[in-house]
Design an enzyme around this catalytic site. Sequence first.
Site, PDB file in Angstrom:
ATOM      1  N   GLU A   1      -1.790  -2.274   3.428  1.00 46.11           N
ATOM      2  CA  GLU A   1      -2.610  -1.130   3.043  1.00 46.11           C
ATOM      3  C   GLU A   1      -3.157  -1.298   1.630  1.00 46.11           C
ATOM      4  OE1 GLU A   1       0.851   0.655   5.524  1.00 46.11           O
ATOM      5  OE2 GLU A   1       0.504  -1.080   4.250  1.00 46.11           O
TER       6      GLU A   1
ATOM      7  N   CYS B   1       4.640   3.033   4.234  1.00 38.25           N
ATOM      8  CA  CYS B   1       5.869   3.385   3.534  1.00 38.25           C
ATOM      9  C   CYS B   1       5.715   4.690   2.766  1.00 38.25           C
ATOM     10  CB  CYS B   1       6.314   2.252   2.602  1.00 38.25           C
ATOM     11  SG  CYS B   1       5.157   1.793   1.302  1.00 38.25           S
TER      12      CYS B   1
ATOM     13  N   HIS C   1       1.484  -5.158   0.093  1.00 36.67           N
ATOM     14  CA  HIS C   1       1.440  -4.640   1.458  1.00 36.67           C
ATOM     15  C   HIS C   1       0.004  -4.653   1.991  1.00 36.67           C
ATOM     16  CE1 HIS C   1       5.418  -2.136   1.227  1.00 36.67           C
ATOM     17  NE2 HIS C   1       5.600  -3.406   0.921  1.00 36.67           N
TER      18      HIS C   1
ATOM     19  N   CYS D   1       2.523   3.084   0.014  1.00 37.32           N
ATOM     20  CA  CYS D   1       1.268   2.958   0.762  1.00 37.32           C
ATOM     21  C   CYS D   1       0.746   4.324   1.193  1.00 37.32           C
ATOM     22  CB  CYS D   1       1.450   2.027   1.948  1.00 37.32           C
ATOM     23  SG  CYS D   1       1.702   0.313   1.425  1.00 37.32           S
TER      24      CYS D   1
END
Length: 149
Positions: free
Chosen positions: A55, A78, A53, A88
């Site tokens: 992040e 998330c 992801h 995240c």
Amino acid sequence: MIEPDDQKYMGRAIALARTHLGRTGANPSVGCVIVKDGVVVGEGVTAIGGRPHAEEQALDQAGEKARGAVAYVTLEPCGVRSSGAASCSQRLTTSAVAEVVVACEDASALASGQGAERLLAAGIKVRLGVLEAEAAPLYVDYSPQRDLP
């Protein structure tokens, strides 16, 4: 409330997200920019195929510089990962960022307020809806029911 640097840094996060639009599998293409003392210390975009992801990549790049920084994210971080890995929002909390600025809320059952709630519970300032109108077109075709963070 829009603050002076929001346009610049969220604009950059939106530009990053656009680069992988339609190339991240079931996951949405998200951009993340981490800023400390007016300097970008980390950037990320959801990888092709959906992982890692945005992040995660930005935090890895920022390292210890993330402590006390501001993270600009195009979609709510998330709250839970289907893989069981740290979400995240957990990673942002552990990194001790001071603030997370979010363009769009995520309707996914794996996010849907959970990410923002975790950040707030950890004492991290969260601002939602910053440049939402500019970021929302990125997620028109995103179906949260298919989300696999």
